[in-house]
Write a protein that holds these residues in place. Structure first.
Motif, mmCIF file in Angstrom:
data_model
loop_
_atom_site.group_PDB
_atom_site.id
_atom_site.type_symbol
_atom_site.label_atom_id
_atom_site.label_comp_id
_atom_site.label_asym_id
_atom_site.label_seq_id
_atom_site.Cartn_x
_atom_site.Cartn_y
_atom_site.Cartn_z
ATOM 1 N N LEU A 1 0.779 -1.165 0.057
ATOM 2 C CA LEU A 1 -0.030 0.145 0.157
ATOM 3 C C LEU A 1 1.086 1.324 0.001
ATOM 4 N N SER A 2 0.910 2.073 -1.040
ATOM 5 C CA SER A 2 1.798 3.100 -1.203
ATOM 6 C C SER A 2 1.082 4.211 -1.876
ATOM 7 N N ARG A 3 1.628 5.323 -1.826
ATOM 8 C CA ARG A 3 0.999 6.655 -2.530
ATOM 9 C C ARG A 3 1.190 6.452 -4.049
ATOM 10 N N GLU A 4 2.034 5.471 -4.385
ATOM 11 C CA GLU A 4 2.221 5.337 -5.965
ATOM 12 C C GLU A 4 0.907 4.695 -6.645
ATOM 13 N N HIS A 5 0.241 4.087 -5.539
ATOM 14 C CA HIS A 5 -0.986 3.134 -6.271
ATOM 15 C C HIS A 5 -2.311 3.543 -5.890
ATOM 16 N N ASP A 6 -2.468 4.445 -4.659
ATOM 17 C CA ASP A 6 -3.747 4.533 -4.270
ATOM 18 C C ASP A 6 -4.667 5.327 -5.233
ATOM 19 N N ASP A 7 -3.881 6.461 -5.908
ATOM 20 C CA ASP A 7 -4.543 7.339 -6.883
ATOM 21 C C ASP A 7 -5.217 6.279 -8.150
ATOM 22 N N GLU A 8 -4.346 5.192 -8.426
ATOM 23 C CA GLU A 8 -4.825 4.170 -9.565
ATOM 24 C C GLU A 8 -6.071 3.652 -8.974
ATOM 25 N N VAL A 9 -6.022 3.381 -7.914
ATOM 26 C CA VAL A 9 -7.236 2.473 -7.540
ATOM 27 C C VAL A 9 -8.448 3.298 -7.250
ATOM 28 N N ILE A 10 -8.244 4.635 -6.918
ATOM 29 C CA ILE A 10 -9.127 5.618 -6.753
ATOM 30 C C ILE A 10 -9.817 5.923 -8.101
ATOM 31 N N ARG B 1 -14.763 3.132 -13.509
ATOM 32 C CA ARG B 1 -15.298 1.990 -13.898
ATOM 33 C C ARG B 1 -16.297 1.411 -13.196
ATOM 34 N N ARG B 2 -16.877 2.091 -12.232
ATOM 35 C CA ARG B 2 -18.004 1.460 -11.163
ATOM 36 C C ARG B 2 -19.014 1.130 -12.071
ATOM 37 N N ARG B 3 -19.438 0.261 -11.964
ATOM 38 C CA ARG B 3 -20.939 -0.475 -12.686
ATOM 39 C C ARG B 3 -21.761 -1.019 -11.859
ATOM 40 N N ARG B 4 -21.677 -1.407 -10.595
ATOM 41 C CA ARG B 4 -22.693 -1.855 -9.761
ATOM 42 C C ARG B 4 -22.571 -1.314 -8.248
ATOM 43 N N GLU B 5 -23.636 -1.556 -7.627
ATOM 44 C CA GLU B 5 -23.967 -0.710 -6.353
ATOM 45 C C GLU B 5 -22.816 -1.054 -5.361
ATOM 46 N N ASN B 6 -22.600 -2.347 -5.261
ATOM 47 C CA ASN B 6 -21.803 -2.968 -4.259
ATOM 48 C C ASN B 6 -20.370 -3.350 -4.867
ATOM 49 N N VAL B 7 -19.487 -3.858 -3.804
ATOM 50 C CA VAL B 7 -18.220 -4.045 -4.271
ATOM 51 C C VAL B 7 -17.515 -5.048 -3.394
ATOM 52 N N VAL B 8 -16.986 -6.215 -3.833
ATOM 53 C CA VAL B 8 -16.314 -7.173 -3.198
ATOM 54 C C VAL B 8 -14.925 -7.021 -3.424
ATOM 55 N N PHE B 9 -14.058 -6.791 -2.352
ATOM 56 C CA PHE B 9 -12.960 -6.211 -2.422
ATOM 57 C C PHE B 9 -11.519 -7.402 -1.867
ATOM 58 N N PHE B 10 -11.124 -7.828 -2.765
ATOM 59 C CA PHE B 10 -10.006 -9.002 -2.273
ATOM 60 C C PHE B 10 -8.675 -8.164 -1.958
ATOM 61 N N VAL B 11 -8.104 -8.346 -0.812
ATOM 62 C CA VAL B 11 -6.994 -7.668 -0.282
ATOM 63 C C VAL B 11 -5.951 -8.782 0.139
ATOM 64 N N THR B 12 -4.824 -8.373 -0.256
ATOM 65 C CA THR B 12 -3.716 -9.181 0.431
ATOM 66 C C THR B 12 -2.390 -8.167 0.175
ATOM 67 N N THR B 13 -1.801 -7.886 1.502
ATOM 68 C CA THR B 13 -0.754 -7.018 1.617
ATOM 69 C C THR B 13 0.003 -7.248 2.887
ATOM 70 N N TYR B 14 1.051 -6.743 2.620
ATOM 71 C CA TYR B 14 2.005 -6.518 4.099
ATOM 72 C C TYR B 14 1.779 -5.222 4.629
ATOM 73 N N GLY B 15 1.092 -4.458 4.190
ATOM 74 C CA GLY B 15 1.001 -2.944 4.719
ATOM 75 C C GLY B 15 1.662 -1.879 3.922
ATOM 76 N N GLY B 16 2.081 -0.910 4.614
ATOM 77 C CA GLY B 16 2.475 0.260 3.721
ATOM 78 C C GLY B 16 2.216 1.723 4.623
ATOM 79 N N ASP B 17 1.569 2.400 3.526
ATOM 80 C CA ASP B 17 1.446 3.750 3.867
ATOM 81 C C ASP B 17 -0.040 3.896 4.513
ATOM 82 N N PRO B 18 -0.200 4.211 5.801
ATOM 83 C CA PRO B 18 -1.617 4.381 6.363
ATOM 84 C C PRO B 18 -2.649 5.728 5.404
ATOM 85 N N ASP B 19 -1.729 6.431 5.233
ATOM 86 C CA ASP B 19 -2.703 7.647 4.349
ATOM 87 C C ASP B 19 -3.330 6.936 2.924
ATOM 88 N N ALA B 20 -2.606 6.043 2.223
ATOM 89 C CA ALA B 20 -2.888 5.371 1.211
ATOM 90 C C ALA B 20 -4.069 4.550 1.355
#
Length: 227
Positions: free
Chosen positions: A31-40, A46-65
């Motif tokens: 999780l870094s500021r290099e990638h959070d803008d890309e996700v946002i 590209r949001r198409r539906r009203e809900n989201v299922v969010f699969f996540v695996t990470t060792y962590g990183g930037d709390p701001d991101a």
């Protein structure tokens, strides 16, 4: 991530997406500021539906991101379902605090909200922000114990006066531990404490936002499920 793996994930996610009326979002990596803008940007464009299922695996990183991604998901979707199948550490735990529901597989693993710091003199290596703070607290406890036992030995066993025993005990302990304390950088410790406080504040804010959200009734608040 390879094209074959992406195709396999898409194929497996299709039934889940249809059943939950949800977009499928996968985040694997730091999780870094290099990638959070890309996700946002991806969510908003590209949001198409009203809900989201969010699969996540990470060792962590930037709390701001982590906070920015979690906040965007809550604003963009009616319901956020976080799925953890493996490790989700540090800022990853902060990220899933923003979900309405948390699904954990048998091998899922969350971690404490500790910021990850670059190790000095180590290229590309990080350490937990809790490590130096815990080391300082542990040293402080040892010094207190050493001062107490030294004072009691001088006062009771050698029968020195309270003043003399106190002065000798203080000088003795200072000589033993002074060099160790000198290795701590007070400014660095302050930076670490501030970073930890920021991560904790983000976590509390996400939880408070979820409970204030009118859509979050007893059926939508975060719970643990086994998949």
């Amino acid at each position: 991530m390879s094209r074959d793996l992406l195709e396999e994930l898409s194929e497996r996610a299709a039934p889940v997406s249809k059943a939950s009326n949800a977009d499928i979002l996968v985040y694997a990596g730091k999780l870094s500021r290099e990638h959070d803008d890309e996700v946002i940007d991806l969510v908003l464009q590209r949001r198409r539906r009203e809900n989201v299922v969010f699969f996540v695996t990470t060792y962590g990183g930037d709390p701001d991101a982590a906070y920015r991604i979690a906040r965007t998901l809550r604003r963009a979707y009616k319901r956020v379902i976080a799925v953890v199948a493996g490790f989700c550490k540090s800022a990853g735990t902060l990220l899933v605090l923003g979900a309405d529901e948390l699904v954990m597989f048998d091998h899922a693993e969350l971690g404490p909200l500790d910021v990850q710091l670059w190790k000095e003199d180590s290229l590309g290596e990080r350490s937990s922000g809790l490590t130096p703070t815990q080391a300082f607290l542990s040293l402080d406890a040892q010094v207190h114990q050493a001062l107490q036992s030294t004072f009691l030995m001088l006062r009771l066993d050698l029968r020195l006066s309270t003043k003399t025993a106190g002065e000798l005990a203080t000088r003795t302990v200072a000589g033993l531990y002074g060099g160790i304390y000198a290795q701590f950088d007070p400014l660095r410790l302050g930076e670490i404490q501030r970073a930890q406080a920021v991560a904790l504040h983000y976590g509390r804010r996400l939880v408070e936002q979820r409970h204030r959200d009118p859509r979050s009734d007893s059926a939508t608040r975060v719970g643990l499920s086994l998949a």
